[in-house]
Design a protein around this motif. Structure first.
Motif, short mmCIF file in Angstrom:
data_model
loop_
_atom_site.label_atom_id
_atom_site.label_comp_id
_atom_site.label_asym_id
_atom_site.label_seq_id
_atom_site.Cartn_x
_atom_site.Cartn_y
_atom_site.Cartn_z
N ASP A 56 43.45 37.66 31.22
CA ASP A 56 42.59 36.98 32.19
C ASP A 56 43.04 37.36 33.60
O ASP A 56 44.23 37.59 33.86
N VAL A 57 42.07 37.43 34.51
CA VAL A 57 42.32 37.61 35.94
C VAL A 57 41.77 36.36 36.63
O VAL A 57 40.61 36.02 36.46
N MET A 58 42.62 35.70 37.40
CA MET A 58 42.27 34.39 37.95
C MET A 58 42.50 34.33 39.46
O MET A 58 43.33 35.07 40.00
N ASP A 59 41.79 33.43 40.10
CA ASP A 59 42.01 33.07 41.51
C ASP A 59 41.86 34.25 42.46
O ASP A 59 42.53 34.32 43.50
N VAL A 60 40.95 35.18 42.13
CA VAL A 60 40.63 36.28 43.04
C VAL A 60 39.25 35.98 43.62
O VAL A 60 38.26 35.97 42.90
N ALA A 61 39.18 35.75 44.92
CA ALA A 61 37.95 35.27 45.53
C ALA A 61 36.87 36.35 45.60
O ALA A 61 35.68 36.07 45.39
N ASP A 62 37.26 37.59 45.84
CA ASP A 62 36.31 38.67 46.01
C ASP A 62 35.96 39.29 44.65
O ASP A 62 36.85 39.70 43.90
N GLU A 63 34.68 39.38 44.33
CA GLU A 63 34.27 39.85 43.00
C GLU A 63 34.60 41.32 42.76
O GLU A 63 34.98 41.71 41.66
N GLU A 64 34.44 42.16 43.78
CA GLU A 64 34.77 43.58 43.62
C GLU A 64 36.27 43.76 43.41
O GLU A 64 36.71 44.59 42.60
N ALA A 65 37.07 42.98 44.14
CA ALA A 65 38.52 43.05 43.97
C ALA A 65 38.91 42.57 42.58
O ALA A 65 39.77 43.17 41.93
N LYS A 66 38.26 41.51 42.12
CA LYS A 66 38.55 40.99 40.78
C LYS A 66 38.21 42.03 39.72
O LYS A 66 38.97 42.23 38.76
N LYS A 67 37.10 42.74 39.90
CA LYS A 67 36.70 43.79 38.97
C LYS A 67 37.73 44.92 38.94
O LYS A 67 38.09 45.43 37.87
N ALA A 68 38.23 45.29 40.12
CA ALA A 68 39.23 46.36 40.20
C ALA A 68 40.53 45.95 39.52
O ALA A 68 41.14 46.73 38.79
N ILE A 69 40.96 44.71 39.75
CA ILE A 69 42.19 44.22 39.11
C ILE A 69 42.00 44.13 37.61
O ILE A 69 42.88 44.49 36.83
N HIS A 70 40.83 43.65 37.19
CA HIS A 70 40.52 43.56 35.76
C HIS A 70 40.67 44.93 35.10
O HIS A 70 41.26 45.05 34.01
N GLY A 71 40.16 45.97 35.75
CA GLY A 71 40.26 47.31 35.19
C GLY A 71 41.69 47.78 35.04
O GLY A 71 42.06 48.39 34.03
N GLN A 72 42.53 47.46 36.02
CA GLN A 72 43.93 47.87 35.96
C GLN A 72 44.69 47.09 34.88
O GLN A 72 45.53 47.66 34.18
N VAL A 73 44.42 45.80 34.75
CA VAL A 73 45.11 45.00 33.74
C VAL A 73 44.71 45.47 32.34
O VAL A 73 45.54 45.52 31.42
N TRP A 74 43.44 45.84 32.18
CA TRP A 74 43.01 46.41 30.90
C TRP A 74 43.80 47.68 30.61
O TRP A 74 44.26 47.88 29.47
N GLU A 75 43.97 48.54 31.61
CA GLU A 75 44.74 49.78 31.43
C GLU A 75 46.18 49.46 31.02
O GLU A 75 46.75 50.11 30.14
N ILE A 76 46.79 48.48 31.69
CA ILE A 76 48.16 48.10 31.36
C ILE A 76 48.27 47.67 29.90
O ILE A 76 49.15 48.12 29.16
N ALA A 77 47.36 46.80 29.49
CA ALA A 77 47.43 46.24 28.13
C ALA A 77 47.15 47.29 27.07
O ALA A 77 47.87 47.40 26.07
N VAL A 78 46.10 48.10 27.27
CA VAL A 78 45.67 49.03 26.22
C VAL A 78 46.71 50.12 25.98
O VAL A 78 46.86 50.60 24.84
N HIS A 79 47.48 50.47 27.01
CA HIS A 79 48.48 51.53 26.82
C HIS A 79 49.81 51.02 26.25
O HIS A 79 50.69 51.82 25.96
N ARG A 80 49.94 49.73 26.08
CA ARG A 80 51.15 49.19 25.47
C ARG A 80 50.92 48.80 24.01
O ARG A 80 51.81 48.26 23.36
N VAL A 81 49.73 49.06 23.49
CA VAL A 81 49.43 48.75 22.09
C VAL A 81 50.03 49.83 21.19
O VAL A 81 49.90 51.03 21.47
#
Length: 217
Positions: free
Chosen positions: A54-79
């Motif tokens: 989850d990505v939380m408490d990010v006010a700007d939607e574009e910034a939240k989308k960018a962070i979401h993409g990076q967190v997905w990258e972090i998680a998927v490469h540690r599987v």
């Protein structure tokens, strides 16, 4: 070294040498900061034991989308996925060996047209076809965790699979990690993007990282 190994075995050894989180990984929370140009955005992330997030408490939607993409990258490469599950329908053969000693691995079968390079039991080049796009990633330096390697500096370029036309610009990455309670976790990712227009720099920073407590059974 390669004389006694098949191309499949050489690639498999490097594939299995990647650092991944084990089955006991509990997940973690962290504060996140995105800095792009003169803009700074903050929030929180949570990666769960099953690697959902989850990505939380990010006010700007574009910034939240960018962070979401990076967190997905972090998680998927540690599987940790078994080699046969990922590459069981592929065939492998040797290509050229370059001046650095990197051995090219040519892929046939389901992923025909893909290729890799392996050096020092690490994958140092990835060239893959993904949904009509070809991505090429060169890894320049790695971190030895003692339980597998992590990419430290690398770049990526995307091309249209049919026309060969570039899609976006070249991106340079620098990833930093810390070992926290036995797990290596990203603390910073710096991305420099080169396009025909002005180059841009984007930085994701993760702080106050805390592992989640495993649920008692």
């Amino acid at each position: 070294m390669t004389a006694n190994l098949s191309a499949r075995d050489l690639f498999r050894a490097a594939y299995e040498n990647r650092y991944t989180w084990d089955k006991n990984f509990p997940g973690y929370t962290a504060n996140v900061q995105l800095r792009t140009g003169d803009n700074v955005y903050t929030g929180k992330i949570r990666i769960n034991a099953d690697l959902s997030f989850d990505v939380m408490d990010v006010a700007d939607e574009e910034a939240k989308k960018a962070i979401h993409g990076q967190v997905w990258e972090i998680a998927v490469h540690r599987v940790r996925r078994p080699f046969e599950e990922t590459h069981g329908k592929n065939t492998f053969e040797y290509g050229e060996t370059d001046a650095t000693g990197a051995v090219e691995i040519l892929v046939g079968g389901k992923a025909e047209g893909d290729r890799y390079k392996v050096r020092n039991n690490e994958v140092c080049l990835v060239h893959r076809h993904i949904h009509g796009v070809v991505v090429t990633i060169n890894t320049f330096s790695t971190i030895d965790t003692g339980a597998g390697y992590l990419s430290h500096t690398y770049d990526s370029v995307y091309h249209d699979a049919k026309t060969g036309e570039p899609k976006g610009g070249r991106q340079e990455f620098e990833d930093s990690y810390e070992q926290i309670d036995g797990y290596w976790i990203m603390t910073r990712r710096l991305i420099k993007t080169e396009t025909d227009s002005k180059p841009t720099t984007t930085e994701f920073s993760f702080s106050k990282i805390a592992l989640l407590q495993p649920v008692a059974v």
